[in-house]
Write an enzyme that holds these catalytic residues in place. Structure first.
Site, PDB file in Angstrom:
ATOM      1  CG  ASP A  11      47.266  44.359  42.722  1.00 14.25           C
ATOM      2  OD1 ASP A  11      46.524  43.588  43.359  1.00 14.25           O
ATOM      3  OD2 ASP A  11      47.095  45.590  42.684  1.00 14.25           O
ATOM      4  CG  ASP A 130      36.262  46.488  44.527  1.00 14.89           C
ATOM      5  OD1 ASP A 130      37.132  46.542  45.418  1.00 14.89           O
ATOM      6  OD2 ASP A 130      36.406  45.829  43.482  1.00 14.89           O
TER       7      ASP A 130
END
Lengths: 259, 224
Positions: A11, A130
């Site tokens: 990330d 997701d």
């Protein structure tokens, strides 16, 4: 035989790796390029950068990160986060990414998948999906969530398996399946979710969310029918090395690229 | 097994003038290929200009995406005949992925003919498999070529493709890979070496392929 891929995910926010990585010396701990080079040497099969930068102004930094990574690292690089148009994708691919991952933008505008696949080929277009379980659903169902970069995100009305199949029809060449129920728990991937999607689509599926032990990688490949596994914490925190993961999987009969 | 910086060690100064051209026809990963060549020690020319192509010492035809639109793009840029001419001249030629497939006569991907340099056709991977064939797979080498110097007979390379080549002459296949079926992953004929995998994404041995190609090109250029 085609090997199962092990993919560390970083990330990145404003050009720096968020959370950091515990086993590198401090100078490099937040530098995505140094980390990418490290994981390449370690035997990672691919890399994923996820840009969680909130502000539009900082998005350009990711182009520079991708560009500098591509000068040093000669394994495939996927970049996701904040790509909303075909132009965004093109800039990232030109900078040095091999694939771009789109998520919320694809839900809001499914034609983006089609346009991206048409412009760059399906092999460049990764759908990030997701999903969260629908409580007490039987048979089990999952709903797609969006804007998950900011907290738990928002629920949509889309069924995860149906959305995956539709995205592939539109031209997605790979799907990263991230379980919002498992993500961050280190309790294992959502095997049912991965299996349901992998069996519903003809493209490779990358499992994401929940890796805590090496056994979890095996389970999602074996039972979850995943073609690749993505993990963050277990590698970043040095719980396991890529080598250990590969040796473990090889011992259990999973084809992996030897180091 | 690896000497850490081998493919990236400095090249002799004489290599600097070597004209290695990467064909730019708006099809894919030119930058990755150029970066790998830079790592291998040369500054490639990235160009879609037929005149530059004719002057090059060595040419790389890269490519990802669809075969029919790639042929269309080559045609639009007037590159079809110059590419045939370059290959016929005997100078080193490297085809990568789609750049291998385009060498054939025809493709199941579309109606447009391919370059027709190698007899044979391009076929779609069979139904029932995950397509694209994406990831690291084993290449078993059964033949030699200067561009494969020191590459082990069994090595892993990175693949992303939905089609594969079927050359008419079996002996042109010098590397095979298994993905349900066994297909030609390395093809060689005289000055042509072409791979279905992406050496620029295949880590150490991939860079080695580029380095070998550059060294081979320098030797050929020096001898001519």
């Amino acid at each position: 035989m085609l090997t199962k891929r092990i993919i560390p995910c970083l990330d990145v926010k404003g050009g720096r790796v968020v959370k950091g990585v515990r086993f590198l010396d401090h100078r490099d701990a937040g530098d995505p390029v140094a980390l990418a080079a490290f994981y390449d040497r370690e035997g990672a099969d691919e890399l994923v950068f996820y840009d969680i930068t909130a502000s539009v102004e900082e998005r350009g930094i990711m182009l520079d990160v991708a560009s500098r990574t591509a000068e040093q690292v000669f394994i495939p690089l996927t970049v996701g986060g904040g790509l909303r148009t075909v132009d965004d994708m093109q800039r990232m691919l030109k900078a040095g990414a091999d694939k771009v991952s789109i998520n919320t933008a694809a839900v809001e505008n499914p034609r983006l998948i089609e346009e991206g696949a048409h412009a760059f080929g399906s092999q460049c277009i990764v759908l990030g999906l997701d999903a969260m379980r629908v409580p007490e659903s039987s048979p089990r169902r999952w709903r797609v969530r969006v804007r998950t970069g900011h907290g738990g995100g928002q629920e949509t009305t889309l069924d995860a398996v149906e959305w995956a199949a539709k995205a592939v029809d539109l031209g997605a060449g790979e799907i990263v399946v991230n379980s919002m129920d498992s993500d961050g728990t280190q309790g294992g991937y959502d095997l049912e979710l991965n299996r349901a999607i992998s069996e519903a689509v003809s493209v490779p599926v990358v499992a994401s969310g929940g890796a805590g032990k090496l056994e979890h990688l095996y389970d999602v490949i074996h039972q979850g029918k995943a073609d690749a596994v993505l993990a963050a914490s277990i590698f970043h925190f040095g719980t396991y090395s890529i080598r250990q993961a590969k040796e473990y999987l090889a011992q259990r009969g999973v084809p992996v690229r030897p180091l | 097994m690896k000497a850490e910086l081998d493919p990236a060690s400095p090249l002799p100064a004489s290599f600097k003038s070597l004209k290695v051209l990467v064909v730019d026809y708006e099809s894919g990963n030119l930058r990755s290929v150029a970066k790998a060549l830079e790592k291998a020690g040369v500054s490639p020319i990235i160009s879609g200009d037929p005149k530059e192509l004719a002057l090059a010492d060595a040419v790389i035809l890269p490519g990802v995406g669809a075969g029919d639109s790639a042929m269309e793009a080559l045609g639009r840029r007037g590159l079809v005949e110059p590419l045939r001419g370059f290959v016929a001249s005997g100078r080193p030629f490297l085809g990568v992925c789609l750049g291998l497939q385009l060498l054939m006569e025809s493709t199941e991907e579309g109606d447009a003919p391919c370059l027709g340099i190698i007899p044979g056709r391009v076929r779609r991977l069979p139904a029932g498999l995950k397509v694209p064939h994406m990831g690291w797979n084993l290449v078993e080498l059964g033949g030699q070529h200067p561009v494969l110097k020191d590459v082990p007979n069994e090595a892993y390379f990175y693949f992303v493709h939905s089609y594969y080549v079927e050359p008419k002459e079996e002996q042109l296949t010098i590397g095979v890979t298994e993905y349900s079926l066994k297909f030609c992953s390395v093809l060689a004929r005289d000055n042509i070496l072409a791979t279905q995998f992406h050496p620029e994404k295949s880590g150490y041995w991939g860079l080695k392929v580029y380095r070998n190609f550059v060294e081979h090109a320098a030797l050929v250029a020096a001898g001519s």
